[in-house]
Design a protein around this motif. Structure first.
Motif, PDB file in Angstrom:
ATOM      1  N   GLU A   1      -4.195  -1.957  -4.110  1.00 32.76           N
ATOM      2  CA  GLU A   1      -5.134  -1.257  -5.088  1.00 32.76           C
ATOM      3  C   GLU A   1      -4.776  -1.398  -6.502  1.00 32.76           C
ATOM      4  OE1 GLU A   1      -7.067   2.558  -3.766  1.00 32.76           O
ATOM      5  OE2 GLU A   1      -5.781   2.259  -1.791  1.00 32.76           O
ATOM      6  N   THR A   2      -5.365  -2.071  -7.288  1.00 32.30           N
ATOM      7  CA  THR A   2      -4.908  -2.476  -8.761  1.00 32.30           C
ATOM      8  C   THR A   2      -4.291  -1.072  -9.581  1.00 32.30           C
ATOM      9  OG1 THR A   2      -6.427  -4.288  -8.986  1.00 32.30           O
ATOM     10  CG2 THR A   2      -5.397  -3.537 -10.874  1.00 32.30           C
TER      11      THR A   2
ATOM     12  N   ARG B   1       0.835  -1.165  -0.026  1.00 31.28           N
ATOM     13  CA  ARG B   1       0.056  -0.090  -0.031  1.00 31.28           C
ATOM     14  C   ARG B   1       0.736   1.147  -0.080  1.00 31.28           C
ATOM     15  NH1 ARG B   1      -3.939  -0.940   3.899  1.00 31.28           N
ATOM     16  NH2 ARG B   1      -3.288  -2.871   4.507  1.00 31.28           N
TER      17      ARG B   1
ATOM     18  N   SER C   1     -10.373   4.724 -11.248  1.00 30.98           N
ATOM     19  CA  SER C   1     -10.412   4.835  -9.896  1.00 30.98           C
ATOM     20  C   SER C   1      -9.248   5.825  -9.329  1.00 30.98           C
ATOM     21  CB  SER C   1     -10.286   3.400  -9.287  1.00 30.98           C
ATOM     22  OG  SER C   1      -9.035   2.960  -9.430  1.00 30.98           O
TER      23      SER C   1
END
Length: 155
Positions: free
Chosen positions: A57-58, A22, A146
């Protein structure tokens, strides 16, 4: 809009080190924090962008080194085909029979093509021979839906 592909295989224990998967918090720990907390923050801040570990998170694949991009396509169908080829390549090593089912894999690829065409990202993970893990991702870029603030790795 275009799509970048990523692939990672490695030990599941390394994959499970979520702190390195992350982005670091924008604010460092306050002065007087425990030394181990400060050291962990420094490690994450130094390694997140350069590590080959799949991000939680991709979309954050886009901040990783350009050398990790396995392919780039304008067409969602072509990006999904790459994903299907990788699934077929690794299927014999998947830990469960359910994950090796070719009809199921074909449905995953069809679903990925639809999601990518709509501007979304796709991320799949599978256990290989334990304790190994496979992570595949195709990320939509320019911009990413996103996380539109993330730069294209190939720009």
């Amino acid at each position: 809009m275009h799509h970048h592909a990523y692939l990672w295989t490695g030990l599941k224990a390394r994959f499970d080190d979520e702190a390195l998967r992350r982005p670091p918090h924008p604010d460092p720990p306050p002065a007087g924090s425990r030394p181990e907390l400060i050291e962990r923050y420094r490690q994450v801040a130094a390694e997140f962008r350069t590590s080959d570990l799949p991000p939680l998170e991709t979309a954050y694949w886009l901040v990783k080194p350009r050398s990790l991009v396995r392919g780039t396509w304008e067409e969602a169908k072509e990006a999904a085909a790459w994903l299907g080829e990788r699934l077929a390549e690794y299927a014999a090593r998947f830990a469960t029979e359910h994950d090796r089912d070719t009809a199921r894999l074909a449905r995953l690829v069809d679903s990925a093509a639809e999601r990518l065409h709509a501007g979304g990202d796709v991320s799949y993970g599978r256990y290989l021979e334990r304790p190994s893990y496979l992570a595949l991702a195709v990320v939509t870029c320019s911009p990413n839906r996103s996380a539109p603030e993330l730069p294209c790795p190939c720009a």
